[in-house]
Design a protein around this motif. Structure first.
Motif, PDB file in Angstrom:
ATOM      1  N   TYR A   1      34.694  -8.112 -94.081  1.00 37.35           N
ATOM      2  CA  TYR A   1      33.295  -8.233 -93.673  1.00 37.35           C
ATOM      3  C   TYR A   1      32.962  -7.112 -92.696  1.00 37.35           C
ATOM      4  CZ  TYR A   1      34.764 -10.131 -89.134  1.00 37.35           C
ATOM      5  OH  TYR A   1      35.317 -10.290 -87.889  1.00 37.35           O
ATOM      6  N   VAL A   2      31.677  -6.844 -92.548  1.00 39.66           N
ATOM      7  CA  VAL A   2      31.176  -5.916 -91.529  1.00 39.66           C
ATOM      8  C   VAL A   2      30.091  -6.640 -90.750  1.00 39.66           C
ATOM      9  CG1 VAL A   2      31.686  -3.818 -92.853  1.00 39.66           C
ATOM     10  CG2 VAL A   2      29.456  -4.936 -93.123  1.00 39.66           C
ATOM     11  N   HIS A   3      29.851  -6.172 -89.544  1.00 39.31           N
ATOM     12  CA  HIS A   3      28.766  -6.736 -88.744  1.00 39.31           C
ATOM     13  C   HIS A   3      27.450  -6.066 -89.132  1.00 39.31           C
ATOM     14  CE1 HIS A   3      31.173  -9.269 -86.190  1.00 39.31           C
ATOM     15  NE2 HIS A   3      31.967  -8.265 -85.844  1.00 39.31           N
ATOM     16  N   GLY A   4      26.376  -6.830 -89.047  1.00 37.76           N
ATOM     17  CA  GLY A   4      25.067  -6.306 -89.390  1.00 37.76           C
ATOM     18  C   GLY A   4      24.473  -5.451 -88.278  1.00 37.76           C
ATOM     19  N   TYR A   5      23.201  -5.140 -88.436  1.00 40.17           N
ATOM     20  CA  TYR A   5      22.491  -4.296 -87.473  1.00 40.17           C
ATOM     21  C   TYR A   5      21.382  -5.094 -86.796  1.00 40.17           C
ATOM     22  CZ  TYR A   5      24.555  -0.268 -89.902  1.00 40.17           C
ATOM     23  OH  TYR A   5      25.420   0.646 -90.441  1.00 40.17           O
ATOM     24  N   LYS A   6      21.048  -4.628 -85.626  1.00 39.07           N
ATOM     25  CA  LYS A   6      19.801  -5.057 -84.991  1.00 39.07           C
ATOM     26  C   LYS A   6      19.135  -3.817 -84.396  1.00 39.07           C
ATOM     27  CE  LYS A   6      22.004  -6.417 -80.602  1.00 39.07           C
ATOM     28  NZ  LYS A   6      22.212  -7.537 -79.647  1.00 39.07           N
ATOM     29  N   VAL A   7      17.836  -3.873 -84.255  1.00 40.20           N
ATOM     30  CA  VAL A   7      17.061  -2.707 -83.831  1.00 40.20           C
ATOM     31  C   VAL A   7      16.709  -2.838 -82.357  1.00 40.20           C
ATOM     32  CG1 VAL A   7      14.976  -1.351 -84.240  1.00 40.20           C
ATOM     33  CG2 VAL A   7      16.125  -2.476 -86.150  1.00 40.20           C
ATOM     34  N   ARG A   8      16.838  -1.728 -81.652  1.00 40.10           N
ATOM     35  CA  ARG A   8      16.409  -1.689 -80.264  1.00 40.10           C
ATOM     36  C   ARG A   8      15.624  -0.400 -80.038  1.00 40.10           C
ATOM     37  NH1 ARG A   8      21.746  -0.006 -76.589  1.00 40.10           N
ATOM     38  NH2 ARG A   8      21.855   2.161 -77.364  1.00 40.10           N
TER      39      ARG A   8
ATOM     40  N   ARG B   1      13.314   4.263 -82.163  1.00 44.68           N
ATOM     41  CA  ARG B   1      13.976   3.088 -82.712  1.00 44.68           C
ATOM     42  C   ARG B   1      15.417   3.435 -83.057  1.00 44.68           C
ATOM     43  NH1 ARG B   1      12.827   0.505 -88.557  1.00 44.68           N
ATOM     44  NH2 ARG B   1      13.921   2.441 -89.054  1.00 44.68           N
ATOM     45  N   GLU B   2      16.354   2.601 -82.656  1.00 47.09           N
ATOM     46  CA  GLU B   2      17.771   2.838 -82.907  1.00 47.09           C
ATOM     47  C   GLU B   2      18.408   1.584 -83.482  1.00 47.09           C
ATOM     48  OE1 GLU B   2      19.470   3.923 -79.196  1.00 47.09           O
ATOM     49  OE2 GLU B   2      18.756   6.005 -79.267  1.00 47.09           O
TER      50      GLU B   2
END
Length: 360
Positions: free
Chosen positions: A74-81, A89-90
Motif C-alpha cells: 500500500y501507499v499513503h494518499g495525498y492531502k493538499v496544503r 498549492r502543494e
C-alpha cells in the motif's frame, strides 16, 4: 590445468571475465535494463502519456510492504496544503489514508511489442483512479516511474541500433583501410581525422538541427540514430584497422590466400573472427557514448521531441531551476542515465580485459 590447455579462446575469455566481479554484476544490471526496455508496457504502472492534472508535481510515495504485521502492499494518499510563503498549492503525504497496491493488476490497455493486446500491469493501485506515484509526478500529473520505464526502451535502443550501424561502418571502412593500405587507407584516415577534428556536440547539434520539425516522431528517431552512427564509427574503424594491419601478414591469412580464398572470404571468415572478442568489447564501450549523445541532444532540444519519451526528453523538465527546487524527483531520469552508463562501462572494461591475452 588440462582444461585450460584444451580450452578455446572464447572459453578462456569467459573464465577470465568471471573473475571480474564488478563486470559480472554490471552485466546483470545491463541485462535487467534491457528486460525493462523489452517489457516496458507491462512493468510501467501507467502509460507514457497518461496524466491527471489533479496531481501535478505530486511528491513520491513510499511503497509499504507490511500492513499491520501481514504482507500487504500500500501507499499513503495525498492531502493538499497552501505554502505559507509562496501561497502555492502543494501535495503532502497523508499518513491516515491508505491506498491498496496490487501485483498483476488491470490498468490502461496497451499492445506489448505492438501486437499483443493486454491491460495487465506488474504493479498498480487495486482500485483504478487512485493515485500511485512512486517516483512522483511531473507538471502535467504524469507518473515519472512509468515515463522513465518507457524512456528506457527509446534510449537503450538508440544506443544499440546506433552502435550496430557504427559497427557496420567501422568494420567495412576500417577493414578496407587496414587490409588494402595505400591510397584507400590514406583517404579513409583523412576522413576519420576530419570527423575527429570537429567538436562532437556542435557537429551533432548542427546535423540534428537540420532535421525538419514537421517529421513524424518515428522518422526523427531514426534520423537521430543515423546521425549518431555517422559520427561514432571512427573509433571502431581505427581499432579494426590496427588489427588488420597486425594480422594481414600472419601465417593463417597467407595460408587462406594460397588456398584460393577470395579477399572478402579472408576478411570475414578468417580475420574478423580472430578478434571478434575485441570488437564486442569496443561495441560495449561505445553504447554508453551513444546513450549520452542522445540524452544530450534531447536535453538541448535538438534531438528527440515529445511525444517520444526518452531519458533526454524527460530531463528537459529539469532545465528550470525553480522547478527542480520544488520537484527534485524530475532529476530521476538522470539517475537512470548514470546507472546505465556506469554499468555498460564496467561491463566493457571486463570484456576488454577478458579479450586481451596480455592483461593480468
Amino acid at each position: 590445468m588440462k582444461d585450460a590447455e584444451h580450452a578455446g579462446a572464447w572459453q578462456l575469455a569467459w573464465w577470465k571475465f568471471r573473475k571480474h566481479r564488478l563486470a559480472v554484476a554490471s552485466g546483470i544490471v545491463v541485462i535487467c535494463i534491457y528486460l525493462v526496455a523489452a517489457f516496458a508496457e507491462f512493468l510501467a504502472p501507467q502509460g507514457a502519456g497518461d496524466y491527471s492534472a489533479r496531481y501535478t508535481y505530486a511528491p513520491p510515495q513510499q511503497l509499504h510492504i507490511w500492513d499491520n504485521g501481514e504482507f500487504g502492499l500500500y501507499v499513503h494518499g495525498y492531502k493538499v496544503r497552501v505554502n505559507p510563503e509562496s501561497f502555492a498549492r502543494e501535495f503532502v503525504i497523508d499518513p491516515e489514508t491508505k491506498i491498496p497496491v496490487g501485483l498483476f493488476v488491470r490498468g490502461a490497455p496497451y499492445k506489448l511489442w505492438n501486437f499483443i493486446p493486454s491491460n495487465i500491469h506488474l504493479i498498480g493501485p487495486v482500485k483504478a483512479g487512485q493515485p500511485m506515484y512512486l517516483w512522483g509526478a511531473d507538471r502535467l500529473g504524469r507518473d515519472m516511474l512509468s515515463r522513465v520505464i518507457h524512456g528506457t526502451r527509446v534510449s537503450m535502443t538508440v544506443g544499440l541500433v546506433g552502435v550496430s550501424l557504427s559497427l557496420v561502418f567501422g568494420i567495412i571502412l576500417g577493414g578496407l583501410s587496414g587490409y588494402y593500405g595505400g591510397g584507400i587507407d590514406t583517404a579513409i584516415q583523412r576522413v576519420i581525422e576530419f570527423l575527429l577534428a570537429i567538436p562532437t556536440i556542435p557537429l551533432w547539434m548542427g546535423l540534428a538541427a537540420a532535421i525538419p520539425p514537421t517529421l513524424p516522431p518515428l522518422q526523427v528517431y531514426f534520423m537521430i540514430t543515423i546521425i549518431l552512427s555517422l559520427v561514432g564509427w571512427t573509433g571502431l574503424a581505427r581499432v579494426v584497422r590496427g588489427r588488420f594491419l597486425a594480422m594481414k601478414n600472419e601465417d593463417f591469412v597467407t595460408a587462406a590466400r594460397l588456398d584460393g580464398a577470395r579477399e572478402m572470404s579472408v576478411i570475414f571468415r578468417h580475420m574478423l573472427p580472430s578478434f571478434a572478442s575485441h570488437i564486442i568489447a569496443a561495441v560495449t564501450l561505445a553504447i554508453p557514448v551513444m546513450i549520452l549523445s542522445e540524452t544530450a541532444l534531447s536535453f538541448l532540444g535538438v534531438g528527440l521531441r515529445p511525444p517520444v519519451v526518452s531519458w533526454g526528453v524527460l530531463l528537459q523538465e529539469a532545465q528550470n531551476i525553480r522547478t527542480v527546487a520544488t520537484a527534485p524527483w524530475l532529476l530521476l531520469p538522470g539517475v537512470a542515465v548514470i546507472t546505465t552508463v556506469l554499468a555498460l562501462n564496467f561491463l566493457g572494461d571486463g570484456l576488454r580485459d577478458a579479450a586481451d591475452p596480455y592483461s593480468d
